[in-house]
Scaffold this active site. Structure first.
Site, PDB file in Angstrom:
ATOM      1  N   VAL A   1      -6.784  45.998  -1.204  1.00 24.82           N
ATOM      2  CA  VAL A   1      -7.116  45.597   0.171  1.00 24.82           C
ATOM      3  C   VAL A   1      -6.702  44.143   0.413  1.00 24.82           C
ATOM      4  O   VAL A   1      -5.935  43.851   1.319  1.00 24.82           O
ATOM      5  CB  VAL A   1      -8.636  45.770   0.433  1.00 24.82           C
ATOM      6  CG1 VAL A   1      -9.009  45.234   1.818  1.00 24.82           C
ATOM      7  CG2 VAL A   1      -9.025  47.235   0.301  1.00 24.82           C
TER       8      VAL A   1
ATOM      9  N   THR B   1     -14.879  47.872   1.945  1.00 30.66           N
ATOM     10  CA  THR B   1     -15.709  48.953   2.479  1.00 30.66           C
ATOM     11  C   THR B   1     -17.147  48.696   2.045  1.00 30.66           C
ATOM     12  O   THR B   1     -17.443  48.729   0.856  1.00 30.66           O
ATOM     13  CB  THR B   1     -15.214  50.292   1.907  1.00 30.66           C
ATOM     14  OG1 THR B   1     -13.832  50.427   2.235  1.00 30.66           O
ATOM     15  CG2 THR B   1     -15.986  51.461   2.471  1.00 30.66           C
TER      16      THR B   1
ATOM     17  N   CYS C   1     -11.325  55.880  -3.233  1.00 26.49           N
ATOM     18  CA  CYS C   1     -12.133  55.798  -2.008  1.00 26.49           C
ATOM     19  C   CYS C   1     -12.966  57.029  -1.689  1.00 26.49           C
ATOM     20  O   CYS C   1     -14.183  56.932  -1.552  1.00 26.49           O
ATOM     21  CB  CYS C   1     -11.216  55.452  -0.841  1.00 26.49           C
ATOM     22  SG  CYS C   1     -10.406  53.895  -1.090  1.00 26.49           S
TER      23      CYS C   1
ATOM     24  N   LEU D   1      -4.412  68.589   5.874  1.00 25.60           N
ATOM     25  CA  LEU D   1      -4.733  70.025   5.756  1.00 25.60           C
ATOM     26  C   LEU D   1      -3.892  70.654   4.649  1.00 25.60           C
ATOM     27  O   LEU D   1      -3.616  71.841   4.686  1.00 25.60           O
ATOM     28  CB  LEU D   1      -4.479  70.740   7.091  1.00 25.60           C
ATOM     29  CG  LEU D   1      -5.611  70.700   8.117  1.00 25.60           C
ATOM     30  CD1 LEU D   1      -5.192  71.413   9.407  1.00 25.60           C
ATOM     31  CD2 LEU D   1      -6.905  71.322   7.571  1.00 25.60           C
TER      32      LEU D   1
HETATM   33  C1  UDX Z   1      -7.914  57.161   1.657  1.00 20.49           C
HETATM   34  C2  UDX Z   1      -7.842  57.172   3.174  1.00 20.49           C
HETATM   35  O1  UDX Z   1      -6.788  58.022   3.606  1.00 20.49           O
HETATM   36  C3  UDX Z   1      -7.573  55.746   3.686  1.00 20.49           C
HETATM   37  O2  UDX Z   1      -7.582  55.743   5.106  1.00 20.49           O
HETATM   38  C4  UDX Z   1      -8.696  54.838   3.168  1.00 20.49           C
HETATM   39  O3  UDX Z   1      -8.487  53.495   3.601  1.00 20.49           O
HETATM   40  C5  UDX Z   1      -8.712  54.878   1.649  1.00 20.49           C
HETATM   41  O4  UDX Z   1      -8.919  56.226   1.198  1.00 20.49           O
HETATM   42  P1  UDX Z   1      -6.232  57.130  -0.371  1.00 20.49           P
HETATM   43  O5  UDX Z   1      -7.469  57.421  -1.167  1.00 20.49           O
HETATM   44  O6  UDX Z   1      -5.320  56.058  -0.809  1.00 20.49           O
HETATM   45  O7  UDX Z   1      -6.662  56.766   1.180  1.00 20.49           O
HETATM   46  O8  UDX Z   1      -5.362  58.438  -0.346  1.00 20.49           O
HETATM   47  P2  UDX Z   1      -5.184  59.694   0.614  1.00 20.49           P
HETATM   48  O9  UDX Z   1      -3.765  59.803   0.934  1.00 20.49           O
HETATM   49  O10 UDX Z   1      -6.165  59.673   1.717  1.00 20.49           O
HETATM   50  O11 UDX Z   1      -5.572  60.920  -0.378  1.00 20.49           O
HETATM   51  C6  UDX Z   1      -6.883  60.994  -0.867  1.00 20.49           C
HETATM   52  C7  UDX Z   1      -6.989  62.281  -1.681  1.00 20.49           C
HETATM   53  O12 UDX Z   1      -6.865  63.403  -0.817  1.00 20.49           O
HETATM   54  C8  UDX Z   1      -5.894  62.422  -2.738  1.00 20.49           C
HETATM   55  O13 UDX Z   1      -6.436  63.006  -3.901  1.00 20.49           O
HETATM   56  C9  UDX Z   1      -4.904  63.390  -2.082  1.00 20.49           C
HETATM   57  O14 UDX Z   1      -4.173  64.146  -3.036  1.00 20.49           O
HETATM   58  C10 UDX Z   1      -5.847  64.277  -1.302  1.00 20.49           C
HETATM   59  N1  UDX Z   1      -5.212  64.941  -0.154  1.00 20.49           N
HETATM   60  C11 UDX Z   1      -4.790  64.193   0.904  1.00 20.49           C
HETATM   61  C12 UDX Z   1      -5.100  66.324  -0.156  1.00 20.49           C
HETATM   62  O15 UDX Z   1      -5.472  66.986  -1.126  1.00 20.49           O
HETATM   63  N2  UDX Z   1      -4.558  66.940   0.927  1.00 20.49           N
HETATM   64  C13 UDX Z   1      -4.122  66.232   2.009  1.00 20.49           C
HETATM   65  O16 UDX Z   1      -3.628  66.853   2.958  1.00 20.49           O
HETATM   66  C14 UDX Z   1      -4.234  64.822   1.998  1.00 20.49           C
END
Ligand code: UDX
Length: 432
Positions: free
Chosen positions: A11, A122, A263, A253
Protein backbone atom coordinates in the site's frame (compact mmCIF):
# COMPACT_ATOMS: atom_id res chain seq x y z
CA UNK A 1 2.05 18.68 -2.31
CA UNK A 2 4.49 17.27 0.26
CA UNK A 3 3.49 13.78 1.37
CA UNK A 4 4.89 11.32 3.87
CA UNK A 5 3.98 7.61 3.49
CA UNK A 6 4.64 5.66 6.71
CA UNK A 7 5.16 1.99 5.77
CA UNK A 8 6.61 0.80 2.46
CA UNK A 9 4.60 -2.39 1.86
CA UNK A 10 2.22 -2.90 -1.10
CA UNK A 11 0.00 0.00 0.00
CA UNK A 12 2.58 2.58 1.11
CA UNK A 13 5.12 1.97 -1.64
CA UNK A 14 2.68 1.77 -4.56
CA UNK A 15 0.63 4.76 -3.35
CA UNK A 16 3.74 6.81 -2.60
CA UNK A 17 5.33 6.10 -5.97
CA UNK A 18 2.09 6.87 -7.82
CA UNK A 19 1.57 10.12 -5.88
CA UNK A 20 5.13 11.15 -6.82
CA UNK A 21 4.42 10.27 -10.46
CA UNK A 22 1.43 12.63 -10.24
CA UNK A 23 3.82 15.50 -9.38
CA UNK A 24 3.88 15.46 -5.57
CA UNK A 25 7.00 15.37 -3.39
CA UNK A 26 6.84 12.09 -1.51
CA UNK A 27 8.96 10.65 1.29
CA UNK A 28 8.39 6.95 1.95
CA UNK A 29 9.38 6.07 5.51
CA UNK A 30 10.10 2.66 7.01
CA UNK A 31 11.93 1.58 10.14
CA UNK A 32 13.51 -1.30 8.21
CA UNK A 33 16.77 0.46 7.27
CA UNK A 34 17.94 -2.38 4.98
CA UNK A 35 14.73 -2.06 2.97
CA UNK A 36 15.09 1.74 2.83
CA UNK A 37 18.73 1.55 1.71
CA UNK A 38 17.73 -0.86 -1.07
CA UNK A 39 14.85 1.38 -2.13
CA UNK A 40 17.23 4.34 -2.29
CA UNK A 41 19.16 2.29 -4.86
CA UNK A 42 15.94 1.54 -6.75
CA UNK A 43 15.81 -2.07 -5.49
CA UNK A 44 12.09 -2.83 -5.00
CA UNK A 45 11.27 -5.60 -2.45
CA UNK A 46 7.87 -6.51 -3.89
CA UNK A 47 6.85 -8.07 -7.21
CA UNK A 48 4.50 -5.55 -8.78
CA UNK A 49 4.55 -5.15 -12.59
CA UNK A 50 5.75 -1.67 -13.55
CA UNK A 51 6.77 -0.58 -10.04
CA UNK A 52 10.53 -0.83 -10.60
CA UNK A 53 10.40 1.59 -13.51
CA UNK A 54 8.22 4.09 -11.64
CA UNK A 55 10.50 4.02 -8.58
CA UNK A 56 13.60 4.64 -10.71
CA UNK A 57 11.89 7.40 -12.74
CA UNK A 58 10.72 9.33 -9.69
CA UNK A 59 13.96 8.83 -7.75
CA UNK A 60 15.71 10.35 -10.76
CA UNK A 61 13.42 13.39 -10.94
CA UNK A 62 13.81 13.78 -7.17
CA UNK A 63 10.07 13.73 -6.43
CA UNK A 64 10.43 10.45 -4.56
CA UNK A 65 12.74 9.77 -1.63
CA UNK A 66 13.13 7.15 1.09
CA UNK A 67 14.03 7.63 4.74
CA UNK A 68 14.05 5.94 8.12
CA UNK A 69 13.88 9.29 9.90
CA UNK A 70 10.22 9.70 10.81
CA UNK A 71 10.73 13.01 12.58
CA UNK A 72 12.39 14.79 9.68
CA UNK A 73 9.98 13.28 7.14
CA UNK A 74 6.90 14.43 9.07
CA UNK A 75 8.34 17.93 9.46
CA UNK A 76 8.75 18.24 5.69
CA UNK A 77 5.23 16.99 4.87
CA UNK A 78 1.71 18.49 4.84
CA UNK A 79 -0.09 15.15 4.61
CA UNK A 80 0.94 11.99 6.46
CA UNK A 81 -0.36 8.60 5.24
CA UNK A 82 -0.42 5.69 7.69
CA UNK A 83 0.25 2.63 5.50
CA UNK A 84 1.49 0.08 8.02
CA UNK A 85 0.24 -3.52 8.18
CA UNK A 86 -2.94 -4.57 9.98
CA UNK A 87 -2.55 -8.38 10.07
CA UNK A 88 -5.05 -10.69 11.74
CA UNK A 89 -4.35 -11.08 15.47
CA UNK A 90 -3.03 -14.50 16.61
CA UNK A 91 -5.89 -16.83 17.77
CA UNK A 92 -8.46 -14.19 16.91
CA UNK A 93 -10.20 -12.85 13.82
CA UNK A 94 -9.67 -9.19 14.76
CA UNK A 95 -7.16 -6.91 13.02
CA UNK A 96 -3.95 -6.26 14.93
CA UNK A 97 -3.63 -2.45 15.16
CA UNK A 98 -0.38 -2.36 17.15
CA UNK A 99 1.64 -0.87 14.28
CA UNK A 100 -1.07 1.69 13.51
CA UNK A 101 -1.32 2.89 17.10
CA UNK A 102 2.48 2.97 17.53
CA UNK A 103 2.75 5.20 14.47
CA UNK A 104 -0.05 7.45 15.80
CA UNK A 105 1.84 7.80 19.10
CA UNK A 106 5.12 8.67 17.44
CA UNK A 107 3.45 11.11 15.03
CA UNK A 108 1.79 12.94 17.94
CA UNK A 109 5.15 13.75 19.46
CA UNK A 110 6.59 15.14 16.24
CA UNK A 111 3.90 17.48 14.89
CA UNK A 112 4.53 21.20 15.37
CA UNK A 113 2.12 22.68 12.80
CA UNK A 114 -1.21 21.58 11.26
CA UNK A 115 -1.03 18.20 9.54
CA UNK A 116 -3.57 15.94 7.85
CA UNK A 117 -3.14 12.34 9.00
CA UNK A 118 -4.66 9.80 6.61
CA UNK A 119 -5.19 6.10 7.29
CA UNK A 120 -4.69 4.27 3.99
CA UNK A 121 -4.13 0.91 5.70
CA UNK A 122 -7.28 -1.19 6.00
CA UNK A 123 -8.46 -0.46 9.53
CA UNK A 124 -11.64 -1.57 11.38
CA UNK A 125 -14.49 0.92 11.78
CA UNK A 126 -13.80 3.44 14.63
CA UNK A 127 -10.00 3.11 14.32
CA UNK A 128 -9.88 6.77 13.20
CA UNK A 129 -11.58 7.71 16.48
CA UNK A 130 -8.93 5.73 18.43
CA UNK A 131 -6.09 7.37 16.50
CA UNK A 132 -7.62 10.79 17.23
CA UNK A 133 -7.72 9.97 20.95
CA UNK A 134 -4.11 8.78 20.99
CA UNK A 135 -2.81 11.87 19.17
CA UNK A 136 -4.83 14.35 21.23
CA UNK A 137 -3.07 13.08 24.35
CA UNK A 138 0.05 14.95 23.16
CA UNK A 139 -1.33 17.46 20.68
CA UNK A 140 -4.08 20.08 20.46
CA UNK A 141 -6.91 19.06 18.11
CA UNK A 142 -6.33 22.27 16.16
CA UNK A 143 -3.03 20.91 14.87
CA UNK A 144 -4.28 17.75 13.13
CA UNK A 145 -7.15 16.04 11.36
CA UNK A 146 -7.48 12.24 11.09
CA UNK A 147 -8.97 11.12 7.76
CA UNK A 148 -9.84 7.70 6.29
CA UNK A 149 -8.83 7.18 2.63
CA UNK A 150 -8.83 3.43 1.97
CA UNK A 151 -7.12 1.90 -1.07
CA UNK A 152 -8.66 -0.65 -3.44
CA UNK A 153 -5.44 -1.91 -5.06
CA UNK A 154 -5.22 -5.48 -6.40
CA UNK A 155 -1.81 -7.13 -6.29
CA UNK A 156 -0.46 -7.41 -9.82
CA UNK A 157 -2.66 -4.53 -10.99
CA UNK A 158 -1.86 -2.05 -8.20
CA UNK A 159 -0.45 0.78 -10.34
CA UNK A 160 -3.35 0.60 -12.79
CA UNK A 161 -5.85 0.45 -9.92
CA UNK A 162 -4.23 3.51 -8.31
CA UNK A 163 -4.00 5.59 -11.50
CA UNK A 164 -7.48 4.63 -12.79
CA UNK A 165 -9.59 3.96 -9.67
CA UNK A 166 -13.32 3.34 -10.06
CA UNK A 167 -13.70 5.60 -7.04
CA UNK A 168 -11.74 7.52 -4.45
CA UNK A 169 -13.26 7.43 -0.95
CA UNK A 170 -12.41 10.14 1.59
CA UNK A 171 -13.83 9.99 5.11
CA UNK A 172 -13.72 13.21 7.14
CA UNK A 173 -16.01 16.00 8.35
CA UNK A 174 -13.29 18.67 8.11
CA UNK A 175 -13.68 21.02 5.12
CA UNK A 176 -10.04 22.06 5.43
CA UNK A 177 -8.96 18.43 5.01
CA UNK A 178 -11.55 17.78 2.28
CA UNK A 179 -10.33 20.68 0.13
CA UNK A 180 -6.67 19.68 0.43
CA UNK A 181 -7.30 15.99 -0.32
CA UNK A 182 -9.60 16.75 -3.24
CA UNK A 183 -6.82 18.90 -4.66
CA UNK A 184 -4.33 16.04 -4.18
CA UNK A 185 -6.57 13.67 -6.15
CA UNK A 186 -7.64 16.20 -8.79
CA UNK A 187 -5.50 14.59 -11.57
CA UNK A 188 -7.41 11.31 -11.08
CA UNK A 189 -10.80 13.00 -10.72
CA UNK A 190 -10.22 14.85 -13.98
CA UNK A 191 -9.59 11.48 -15.69
CA UNK A 192 -13.08 10.39 -14.62
CA UNK A 193 -12.68 8.68 -11.23
CA UNK A 194 -15.69 9.02 -8.98
CA UNK A 195 -14.85 11.05 -5.87
CA UNK A 196 -16.84 10.18 -2.72
CA UNK A 197 -16.71 12.32 0.42
CA UNK A 198 -18.28 10.71 3.47
CA UNK A 199 -17.80 10.30 7.21
CA UNK A 200 -14.62 8.69 8.51
CA UNK A 201 -16.43 5.59 9.81
CA UNK A 202 -18.31 5.08 6.54
CA UNK A 203 -15.01 5.22 4.62
CA UNK A 204 -13.55 2.63 7.00
CA UNK A 205 -16.58 0.36 6.54
CA UNK A 206 -16.69 0.84 2.74
CA UNK A 207 -13.26 -0.82 2.48
CA UNK A 208 -14.23 -3.90 4.47
CA UNK A 209 -17.66 -4.17 2.88
CA UNK A 210 -16.07 -3.97 -0.60
CA UNK A 211 -13.64 -6.82 0.08
CA UNK A 212 -16.25 -8.90 1.88
CA UNK A 213 -18.63 -8.47 -1.05
CA UNK A 214 -15.97 -9.47 -3.61
CA UNK A 215 -15.11 -12.53 -1.49
CA UNK A 216 -18.84 -13.35 -1.36
CA UNK A 217 -19.16 -13.04 -5.14
CA UNK A 218 -16.24 -15.40 -5.72
CA UNK A 219 -17.52 -17.88 -3.14
CA UNK A 220 -20.96 -17.73 -4.74
CA UNK A 221 -19.63 -18.75 -8.17
CA UNK A 222 -17.34 -21.34 -6.59
CA UNK A 223 -20.36 -23.00 -4.93
CA UNK A 224 -22.41 -22.77 -8.15
CA UNK A 225 -19.46 -24.50 -9.88
CA UNK A 226 -19.83 -27.42 -7.44
CA UNK A 227 -23.45 -27.80 -8.59
CA UNK A 228 -22.44 -27.44 -12.26
CA UNK A 229 -20.12 -30.45 -11.94
CA UNK A 230 -23.03 -32.59 -10.75
CA UNK A 231 -25.43 -31.61 -13.56
CA UNK A 232 -23.06 -31.40 -16.55
CA UNK A 233 -23.29 -27.60 -16.88
CA UNK A 234 -20.30 -25.35 -17.67
CA UNK A 235 -19.94 -22.69 -14.94
CA UNK A 236 -18.32 -20.35 -17.48
CA UNK A 237 -21.69 -20.25 -19.31
CA UNK A 238 -23.43 -19.46 -16.01
CA UNK A 239 -20.89 -16.68 -15.20
CA UNK A 240 -21.52 -15.08 -18.59
CA UNK A 241 -25.26 -15.63 -18.35
CA UNK A 242 -25.61 -13.90 -14.97
CA UNK A 243 -22.70 -11.48 -15.35
CA UNK A 244 -24.27 -9.84 -18.40
CA UNK A 245 -26.90 -8.44 -16.03
CA UNK A 246 -25.52 -5.02 -15.05
CA UNK A 247 -26.90 -5.61 -11.55
CA UNK A 248 -24.61 -8.63 -11.18
CA UNK A 249 -21.56 -7.44 -13.15
CA UNK A 250 -19.17 -9.62 -15.16
CA UNK A 251 -16.07 -9.32 -12.99
CA UNK A 252 -15.06 -11.56 -10.08
CA UNK A 253 -17.22 -14.42 -11.37
CA UNK A 254 -14.35 -16.75 -12.35
CA UNK A 255 -14.67 -20.01 -10.44
CA UNK A 256 -11.37 -21.35 -9.13
CA UNK A 257 -9.60 -22.63 -6.02
CA UNK A 258 -10.29 -21.05 -2.62
CA UNK A 259 -9.64 -17.30 -2.69
CA UNK A 260 -6.41 -16.27 -0.93
CA UNK A 261 -4.09 -13.30 -0.69
CA UNK A 262 -3.28 -10.79 2.02
CA UNK A 263 -6.73 -9.19 2.05
CA UNK A 264 -9.86 -11.28 1.51
CA UNK A 265 -9.12 -13.85 4.25
CA UNK A 266 -7.99 -11.12 6.69
CA UNK A 267 -10.69 -8.57 5.91
CA UNK A 268 -13.66 -10.98 5.96
CA UNK A 269 -12.57 -12.15 9.42
CA UNK A 270 -12.01 -8.57 10.62
CA UNK A 271 -15.45 -7.31 9.56
CA UNK A 272 -17.07 -10.28 11.32
CA UNK A 273 -15.05 -9.47 14.42
CA UNK A 274 -16.23 -5.83 14.26
CA UNK A 275 -19.85 -6.97 13.86
CA UNK A 276 -19.52 -9.33 16.84
CA UNK A 277 -18.15 -6.41 18.89
CA UNK A 278 -21.22 -4.35 17.97
CA UNK A 279 -23.56 -7.35 18.48
CA UNK A 280 -24.63 -7.70 14.83
CA UNK A 281 -24.59 -11.03 13.03
CA UNK A 282 -23.00 -10.89 9.55
CA UNK A 283 -24.19 -14.45 8.79
CA UNK A 284 -23.56 -14.25 5.02
CA UNK A 285 -19.87 -13.31 5.46
CA UNK A 286 -19.48 -15.96 8.16
CA UNK A 287 -20.74 -18.58 5.71
CA UNK A 288 -18.42 -17.22 2.99
CA UNK A 289 -15.43 -17.70 5.32
CA UNK A 290 -16.55 -21.24 6.14
CA UNK A 291 -17.25 -22.15 2.52
CA UNK A 292 -13.87 -20.86 1.38
CA UNK A 293 -12.06 -22.71 4.17
CA UNK A 294 -13.80 -25.94 3.09
CA UNK A 295 -12.95 -25.44 -0.57
CA UNK A 296 -9.39 -26.77 -0.35
CA UNK A 297 -10.53 -30.07 1.17
CA UNK A 298 -13.16 -30.28 -1.54
CA UNK A 299 -10.47 -29.84 -4.22
CA UNK A 300 -8.27 -32.39 -2.47
CA UNK A 301 -11.00 -35.06 -2.50
CA UNK A 302 -11.46 -34.31 -6.20
CA UNK A 303 -7.74 -34.91 -6.77
CA UNK A 304 -7.91 -38.17 -4.81
CA UNK A 305 -10.81 -39.37 -6.97
CA UNK A 306 -9.05 -38.29 -10.20
CA UNK A 307 -6.11 -40.49 -9.11
CA UNK A 308 -8.48 -43.26 -7.99
CA UNK A 309 -7.10 -42.85 -4.46
CA UNK A 310 -3.67 -44.10 -5.58
CA UNK A 311 -1.59 -41.05 -4.49
CA UNK A 312 1.64 -42.68 -3.29
CA UNK A 313 4.52 -42.14 -5.75
CA UNK A 314 2.17 -40.40 -8.19
CA UNK A 315 4.03 -37.56 -9.95
CA UNK A 316 1.97 -34.37 -9.61
CA UNK A 317 2.98 -31.06 -11.19
CA UNK A 318 1.69 -27.70 -9.97
CA UNK A 319 1.80 -24.93 -12.56
CA UNK A 320 1.85 -21.84 -10.36
CA UNK A 321 1.77 -21.78 -6.54
CA UNK A 322 1.10 -18.09 -5.62
CA UNK A 323 -2.42 -17.06 -4.59
CA UNK A 324 -3.10 -15.70 -8.08
CA UNK A 325 -1.23 -14.71 -11.25
CA UNK A 326 1.03 -11.64 -11.62
CA UNK A 327 2.22 -11.67 -8.01
CA UNK A 328 4.86 -13.48 -5.96
CA UNK A 329 2.62 -13.38 -2.88
CA UNK A 330 2.01 -16.77 -1.28
CA UNK A 331 -0.21 -15.55 1.57
CA UNK A 332 -3.22 -17.87 1.99
CA UNK A 333 -2.55 -19.46 -1.39
CA UNK A 334 -4.50 -22.70 -1.98
CA UNK A 335 -1.21 -24.43 -2.82
CA UNK A 336 -0.18 -24.09 0.84
CA UNK A 337 -2.94 -26.55 1.69
CA UNK A 338 -2.94 -28.76 -1.42
CA UNK A 339 0.81 -29.46 -1.74
CA UNK A 340 1.48 -30.50 1.90
CA UNK A 341 -1.60 -32.75 1.93
CA UNK A 342 -0.55 -34.52 -1.26
CA UNK A 343 3.05 -34.77 -0.06
CA UNK A 344 1.84 -36.36 3.18
CA UNK A 345 0.04 -38.98 1.08
CA UNK A 346 3.31 -39.88 -0.62
CA UNK A 347 2.90 -37.98 -3.90
CA UNK A 348 6.03 -36.77 -5.69
CA UNK A 349 5.43 -33.11 -6.40
CA UNK A 350 7.07 -30.76 -8.88
CA UNK A 351 6.10 -27.13 -9.10
CA UNK A 352 6.95 -24.32 -11.46
CA UNK A 353 6.12 -20.67 -10.80
CA UNK A 354 7.11 -17.63 -12.92
CA UNK A 355 8.16 -15.89 -9.69
CA UNK A 356 10.55 -18.69 -8.81
CA UNK A 357 11.43 -21.05 -5.96
CA UNK A 358 9.40 -20.94 -2.74
CA UNK A 359 11.34 -21.76 0.44
CA UNK A 360 8.07 -22.51 2.24
CA UNK A 361 7.87 -25.88 0.43
CA UNK A 362 11.41 -26.92 1.36
CA UNK A 363 10.17 -28.49 4.61
CA UNK A 364 7.97 -31.01 2.75
CA UNK A 365 9.15 -34.40 1.49
CA UNK A 366 9.24 -34.92 -2.27
CA UNK A 367 8.37 -31.35 -3.22
CA UNK A 368 10.82 -29.93 -5.75
CA UNK A 369 10.98 -26.74 -7.78
CA UNK A 370 11.39 -27.08 -11.53
CA UNK A 371 12.94 -24.11 -13.28
CA UNK A 372 10.84 -24.49 -16.43
CA UNK A 373 7.33 -25.54 -17.43
CA UNK A 374 8.84 -28.21 -19.67
CA UNK A 375 10.92 -29.71 -16.85
CA UNK A 376 7.94 -29.60 -14.46
CA UNK A 377 5.53 -31.29 -16.86
CA UNK A 378 7.92 -33.86 -18.30
CA UNK A 379 7.78 -36.33 -15.43
CA UNK A 380 4.18 -35.91 -14.31
CA UNK A 381 1.08 -38.09 -14.21
CA UNK A 382 -1.22 -35.23 -13.15
CA UNK A 383 -0.80 -31.53 -14.02
CA UNK A 384 -2.63 -29.08 -11.73
CA UNK A 385 -2.97 -25.59 -13.23
CA UNK A 386 -3.12 -23.52 -10.05
CA UNK A 387 -2.81 -19.91 -11.29
CA UNK A 388 -3.83 -18.08 -14.41
CA UNK A 389 -0.43 -16.76 -15.59
CA UNK A 390 -0.31 -16.01 -19.33
CA UNK A 391 2.68 -18.44 -19.41
CA UNK A 392 0.22 -21.31 -18.81
CA UNK A 393 -2.37 -20.37 -21.41
CA UNK A 394 -0.94 -21.97 -24.54
CA UNK A 395 1.13 -24.97 -23.51
CA UNK A 396 1.47 -27.67 -26.19
CA UNK A 397 0.41 -30.56 -23.91
CA UNK A 398 0.27 -32.95 -26.88
CA UNK A 399 4.03 -33.40 -26.93
CA UNK A 400 3.92 -34.64 -23.33
CA UNK A 401 1.08 -37.06 -23.89
CA UNK A 402 3.00 -39.33 -26.29
CA UNK A 403 4.90 -41.09 -23.52
CA UNK A 404 2.05 -41.70 -21.09
CA UNK A 405 -1.58 -41.17 -20.05
CA UNK A 406 -1.56 -37.56 -18.90
CA UNK A 407 -4.28 -35.93 -16.76
CA UNK A 408 -4.87 -32.18 -16.39
CA UNK A 409 -6.77 -30.61 -13.48
CA UNK A 410 -7.35 -27.03 -14.60
CA UNK A 411 -8.25 -24.99 -11.49
CA UNK A 412 -8.59 -21.83 -13.56
CA UNK A 413 -10.47 -23.21 -16.59
CA UNK A 414 -7.75 -21.95 -18.94
CA UNK A 415 -8.38 -24.75 -21.47
CA UNK A 416 -11.37 -26.31 -23.20
CA UNK A 417 -12.12 -29.93 -22.36
CA UNK A 418 -12.75 -30.97 -25.97
CA UNK A 419 -9.42 -29.55 -27.21
CA UNK A 420 -7.47 -31.35 -24.50
CA UNK A 421 -9.45 -34.57 -24.89
CA UNK A 422 -8.67 -34.54 -28.64
CA UNK A 423 -4.99 -34.75 -27.65
CA UNK A 424 -5.78 -37.99 -25.83
CA UNK A 425 -5.41 -36.28 -22.46
CA UNK A 426 -7.95 -36.58 -19.64
CA UNK A 427 -9.21 -33.14 -18.57
CA UNK A 428 -10.89 -31.95 -15.40
CA UNK A 429 -11.88 -28.32 -14.87
CA UNK A 430 -13.73 -26.35 -12.22
CA UNK A 431 -17.50 -26.38 -12.59
CA UNK A 432 -17.47 -28.19 -15.94
C1 UDX B 1 -8.20 -7.65 -3.29
C2 UDX B 1 -9.21 -6.64 -3.83
O1 UDX B 1 -9.55 -6.96 -5.17
C3 UDX B 1 -8.59 -5.23 -3.79
O2 UDX B 1 -9.56 -4.29 -4.21
C4 UDX B 1 -8.19 -4.93 -2.34
O3 UDX B 1 -7.60 -3.64 -2.25
C5 UDX B 1 -7.19 -5.98 -1.87
O4 UDX B 1 -7.77 -7.29 -1.96
P1 UDX B 1 -6.07 -8.93 -4.17
O5 UDX B 1 -6.24 -9.71 -2.90
O6 UDX B 1 -4.75 -8.40 -4.53
O7 UDX B 1 -7.10 -7.64 -4.15
O8 UDX B 1 -6.49 -9.87 -5.37
P2 UDX B 1 -7.81 -10.16 -6.21
O9 UDX B 1 -7.47 -9.99 -7.62
O10 UDX B 1 -8.97 -9.43 -5.66
O11 UDX B 1 -8.03 -11.74 -5.93
C6 UDX B 1 -8.31 -12.16 -4.62
C7 UDX B 1 -8.56 -13.66 -4.67
O12 UDX B 1 -9.76 -13.92 -5.39
C8 UDX B 1 -7.45 -14.44 -5.38
O13 UDX B 1 -7.24 -15.67 -4.71
C9 UDX B 1 -8.04 -14.70 -6.77
O14 UDX B 1 -7.52 -15.88 -7.36
C10 UDX B 1 -9.50 -14.87 -6.43
N1 UDX B 1 -10.40 -14.58 -7.56
C11 UDX B 1 -10.49 -13.31 -8.03
C12 UDX B 1 -11.17 -15.61 -8.08
O15 UDX B 1 -11.06 -16.76 -7.65
N2 UDX B 1 -12.04 -15.33 -9.09
C13 UDX B 1 -12.16 -14.07 -9.60
O16 UDX B 1 -12.96 -13.89 -10.53
C14 UDX B 1 -11.37 -13.03 -9.06
Amino acid sequence: MKLCMIGTGYVGLVSGVCFSDMGNNVICVDKDERKINNLKKGIVPIYEPGLDELVKKNLKNKRLSFSSDLNKSIKKSDIIFICVGTPTKKNSSAADLTYVFNVAKSISRKIKKFKIIITKSTVPVTTGDEIEKIISKNLSKKLFEVVSNPEFLREGEAIRDFMYPDRIVVGTKSNKARNKIKNLYSPLISKGSKYIETSRRSAELIKYAANAFLATKITFINEISNLCEKIDVDVEDVSIGIGSDKRVGERFLRAGPAYGGSCFPKDTKAIVSTSDKFKTNLSVIKSVIKSNENRNSLLLSKIYSILKNKIKNKKITFLGVTFKANTDDMRDSSSLKLIPALSNKGAIINYYDPTGYKRIFSKYKNVTYSSSINEAINKSDLIIIHTEWNDFKSIDFKKYSKSKKLIIYDLRNLYSRSKINNMGIKYYGIGR
